[in-house]
Design a protein around this motif. Structure first.
Motif, PDB file in Angstrom:
ATOM      1  N   THR A  56     -16.327 -18.725  14.940  1.00  0.00           N
ATOM      2  CA  THR A  56     -17.342 -17.692  15.071  1.00  0.00           C
ATOM      3  C   THR A  56     -18.643 -18.356  15.517  1.00  0.00           C
ATOM      4  O   THR A  56     -18.754 -19.597  15.526  1.00  0.00           O
ATOM      5  CB  THR A  56     -17.587 -16.979  13.733  1.00  0.00           C
ATOM      6  OG1 THR A  56     -18.112 -17.937  12.786  1.00  0.00           O
ATOM      7  CG2 THR A  56     -16.293 -16.389  13.176  1.00  0.00           C
ATOM      8  N   ASN A  93     -21.453 -18.520  13.956  1.00  0.00           N
ATOM      9  CA  ASN A  93     -22.021 -19.288  12.851  1.00  0.00           C
ATOM     10  C   ASN A  93     -21.353 -20.654  12.739  1.00  0.00           C
ATOM     11  O   ASN A  93     -22.014 -21.689  12.553  1.00  0.00           O
ATOM     12  CB  ASN A  93     -21.852 -18.505  11.540  1.00  0.00           C
ATOM     13  CG  ASN A  93     -22.999 -18.752  10.580  1.00  0.00           C
ATOM     14  OD1 ASN A  93     -23.748 -19.703  10.731  1.00  0.00           O
ATOM     15  ND2 ASN A  93     -23.134 -17.897   9.585  1.00  0.00           N
ATOM     16  N   GLY A 139     -15.104 -20.399  21.337  1.00  0.00           N
ATOM     17  CA  GLY A 139     -15.108 -21.020  20.022  1.00  0.00           C
ATOM     18  C   GLY A 139     -14.006 -22.017  19.726  1.00  0.00           C
ATOM     19  O   GLY A 139     -13.717 -22.284  18.545  1.00  0.00           O
ATOM     20  N   ASP A 155     -11.322 -14.663  22.414  1.00  0.00           N
ATOM     21  CA  ASP A 155     -12.276 -15.748  22.646  1.00  0.00           C
ATOM     22  C   ASP A 155     -12.992 -15.544  23.977  1.00  0.00           C
ATOM     23  O   ASP A 155     -12.354 -15.403  25.024  1.00  0.00           O
ATOM     24  CB  ASP A 155     -11.540 -17.098  22.653  1.00  0.00           C
ATOM     25  CG  ASP A 155     -12.485 -18.260  22.859  1.00  0.00           C
ATOM     26  OD1 ASP A 155     -13.227 -18.591  21.930  1.00  0.00           O
ATOM     27  OD2 ASP A 155     -12.488 -18.825  23.975  1.00  0.00           O
ATOM     28  N   MET A 198     -17.388 -10.298  20.447  1.00  0.00           N
ATOM     29  CA  MET A 198     -17.597 -11.304  19.406  1.00  0.00           C
ATOM     30  C   MET A 198     -17.654 -10.660  18.026  1.00  0.00           C
ATOM     31  O   MET A 198     -17.084 -11.166  17.055  1.00  0.00           O
ATOM     32  CB  MET A 198     -18.909 -12.059  19.670  1.00  0.00           C
ATOM     33  CG  MET A 198     -18.869 -13.027  20.824  1.00  0.00           C
ATOM     34  SD  MET A 198     -20.547 -13.518  21.373  1.00  0.00           S
ATOM     35  CE  MET A 198     -21.341 -13.912  19.811  1.00  0.00           C
ATOM     36  N   THR A 199     -18.351  -9.529  17.931  1.00  0.00           N
ATOM     37  CA  THR A 199     -18.484  -8.845  16.651  1.00  0.00           C
ATOM     38  C   THR A 199     -17.153  -8.268  16.198  1.00  0.00           C
ATOM     39  O   THR A 199     -16.803  -8.325  15.009  1.00  0.00           O
ATOM     40  CB  THR A 199     -19.545  -7.735  16.752  1.00  0.00           C
ATOM     41  OG1 THR A 199     -20.732  -8.262  17.349  1.00  0.00           O
ATOM     42  CG2 THR A 199     -19.885  -7.184  15.376  1.00  0.00           C
ATOM     43  N   ASP A 258     -15.280 -11.141  14.738  1.00  0.00           N
ATOM     44  CA  ASP A 258     -15.755 -11.481  13.394  1.00  0.00           C
ATOM     45  C   ASP A 258     -15.190 -10.526  12.351  1.00  0.00           C
ATOM     46  O   ASP A 258     -14.741 -10.939  11.274  1.00  0.00           O
ATOM     47  CB  ASP A 258     -17.290 -11.427  13.347  1.00  0.00           C
ATOM     48  CG  ASP A 258     -17.927 -12.680  13.915  1.00  0.00           C
ATOM     49  OD1 ASP A 258     -17.177 -13.526  14.430  1.00  0.00           O
ATOM     50  OD2 ASP A 258     -19.161 -12.803  13.853  1.00  0.00           O
ATOM     51  N   ALA A 302     -22.453 -13.574  11.698  1.00  0.00           N
ATOM     52  CA  ALA A 302     -21.016 -13.873  11.740  1.00  0.00           C
ATOM     53  C   ALA A 302     -20.496 -14.169  10.354  1.00  0.00           C
ATOM     54  O   ALA A 302     -21.074 -14.974   9.626  1.00  0.00           O
ATOM     55  CB  ALA A 302     -20.748 -15.074  12.656  1.00  0.00           C
ATOM     56  N   LYS A 353     -17.669 -15.864   7.885  1.00  0.00           N
ATOM     57  CA  LYS A 353     -16.969 -17.129   8.061  1.00  0.00           C
ATOM     58  C   LYS A 353     -15.531 -16.896   8.485  1.00  0.00           C
ATOM     59  O   LYS A 353     -14.953 -15.864   8.273  1.00  0.00           O
ATOM     60  CB  LYS A 353     -16.997 -17.952   6.773  1.00  0.00           C
ATOM     61  CG  LYS A 353     -15.939 -17.580   5.734  1.00  0.00           C
ATOM     62  CD  LYS A 353     -15.902 -18.606   4.635  1.00  0.00           C
ATOM     63  CE  LYS A 353     -14.743 -18.317   3.690  1.00  0.00           C
ATOM     64  NZ  LYS A 353     -14.593 -19.262   2.631  1.00  0.00           N
TER      65      LYS A 353
END
Length: 459
Positions: A178, A180, A238, A348, A373-374, A377, A457, A459
């Motif tokens: 992610t 983060n 990522g 990705d 991306m969200t 997550d 993000a 974990k």
């Protein structure tokens, strides 16, 4: 090479040798802590994720932890891979053959009468024929053995294994980093300075979470650093291997060769009898070109000249291999959920950009990638907590990007990648809240028509 010699060669710690630092890397993923916490539990532990995401590194880090921190006797830790030709050359080679040699000739103990716990790590276990039946037998006999296994996707670990290992296996998902996590790796390998900490977002306490994000948002120095690294993440994705070579062109070629091509032609084809595997590539390219858009199975089947049933199966394979995300349109009526269009995205963003040969990204494209991306997550959260993720679009074309169904409540999420957000940007989410208020978490506050957007993000 015979089985015994192969095992000795692969388990250097038996000869009091240190694990090669190249196998350990300088940074541990957050999933490492989850693995350590479960080492004393009886269930088989499976580490699931796509190829090249860092599963083998996690195994070596865990073995090093057992040796250095717990002081486990080295010979009580066994590691081997299911795709090692010196152990499994043909279908007649069994998992039991390897374990029998280990216990008899290396440990000199029997499984039923062990002096203390043994840790058995099996990488890429899906290549071993009938592996699930052997593990079920060992588990049911209550041997003092902790099995930790990896597989390249849920396709491998759960085809023909659901029933036999039900209640005996626990999963840890290891997927591309992610943002983060990418930020943490970036500060270890590139920035060489860990001065940015983005707090984890607590869905049960969103007000305090936003307060912590406020502190970062108003720190201009840190904000600029975060934005720079975020732009890099949006372009490269990522996969941790990126930090070994940060040349964008080389990295995108490696993604295409190692992740996309081998992921499709080795991982998926190793499990399913697919007549036209090249269509899987075309489906991924099509989704990449229309990332985070809605799709009709019927329309897509016409585009690829295959029947709808085959298309649905192919999309299912790609989702189970953690290459794409597929989310349904939320409704309280299950029939409507099944019938309506799906929203799809590439898991990705680096893979997506590799497909489309992008070396730079404009603002409009960035918005779609950030939404993807969200979605990724929240998929991680759903995999861990057994939640369900939806999007929402009604007959008036009023849309909310994500609806997180936690069974006990709904959490609507609107994704915006802009400098300022006003009431026009949240009108759809406000309508959704008004019509589903009885199932929503907490209350919604609108303050002075002034909004800020945040990237966060889990974990």
């Amino acid at each position: 090479m015979d089985i015994k010699q192969s095992l000795i060669a692969n388990n250097s710690w038996w000869n009091d040798e240190k694990i090669n630092p190249k196998f350990l890397l300088g940074r541990k993923r957050e999933e490492f802590s989850s693995i350590i916490e479960k080492l004393n539990e009886k269930r088989i532990l499976s580490i699931i994720g796509p190829r090249r995401v860092g599963k083998s590194t996690l195994i070596y880090q865990t073995i090093n932890y057992l040796l250095e921190d717990i002081k486990v006797e080295p010979k009580r830790i066994l590691f081997f891979s299911g795709d090692d030709p010196s152990l499994f050359f043909n279908d007649d080679d069994k998992l039991s053959d390897v374990l029998d040699i280990y216990f008899k000739e290396i440990l000199s103990e029997t499984m039923s009468n062990l002096s203390s716990k043994v840790y058995v790590f099996i990488d890429e276990i899906h290549f071993i024929k009938s592996w699930q039946n052997f593990l079920k037998t060992y588990f049911d006999k209550k041997y003092d053995i902790k099995f930790i296994v990896t597989g390249s996707s849920s396709v491998h670990l759960y085809k023909d294994a659901n029933e036999s290992l039900l209640g005996r296996i626990e999963n840890i998902y290891v997927l591309p980093l992610t943002f983060n996590q990418f930020l943490n790796f970036h500060q270890t390998y590139i920035s060489k300075k860990e001065d940015i900490i983005i707090p984890k977002f607590d869905l049960n306490n969103p007000q305090d979470s936003f307060k912590s994000l406020d502190e970062l948002y108003y720190n201009e120095n840190l904000k600029l650093k975060v934005q720079k690294i975020l732009k890099e993440y949006i372009l490269v994705g990522g996969y941790p291997e990126y930090f070994e070579n940060t040349d964008i062109a080389i990295w995108h070629k490696r993604l295409a060769d190692d992740i996309i091509i081998r992921g499709i032609y080795k991982d998926i084809l190793a499990i399913y009898n697919i007549k036209s595997p090249e269509i899987l590539e075309k489906i991924m390219y099509y989704i990449s070109s229309n990332n985070s858009q809605t799709f009709s199975y019927t329309d897509m089947s016409k585009i690829f000249a295959i029947d709808t049933t085959t298309l649905i199966a192919y999309i299912g394979y790609l989702k189970q291999a953690f290459l794409i995300n597929v989310i349904e349109n939320y409704s309280s009526n299950m029939g409507k959920i099944i019938r309506t269009n799906k929203k799809m995205s590439i898991v990705d963003n680096g893979i997506q950009n590799s497909f489309l040969k992008r070396v730079d990204i404009d603002d409009d494209t960035t918005g779609h990638i950030v939404e993807g991306m969200t979605v990724f997550d929240i998929r991680l959260l759903c995999e861990r907590e057994n939640y369900v993720q939806y999007y929402y679009r009604n007959t008036n074309q009023e849309e909310v990007d994500i609806i997180l169904n936690r069974k006990r409540d709904l959490i609507p999420v609107e994704v915006k990648y802009v400098n300022t957000i006003d009431l026009r940007d949240v009108k759809n989410i406000k309508k959704f809240i008004e019509t589903n208020n009885e199932r929503l978490i907490g209350k919604t506050n609108y303050r002075n028509n002034n909004y800020k957007g945040f990237i966060f993000a889990e974990k």
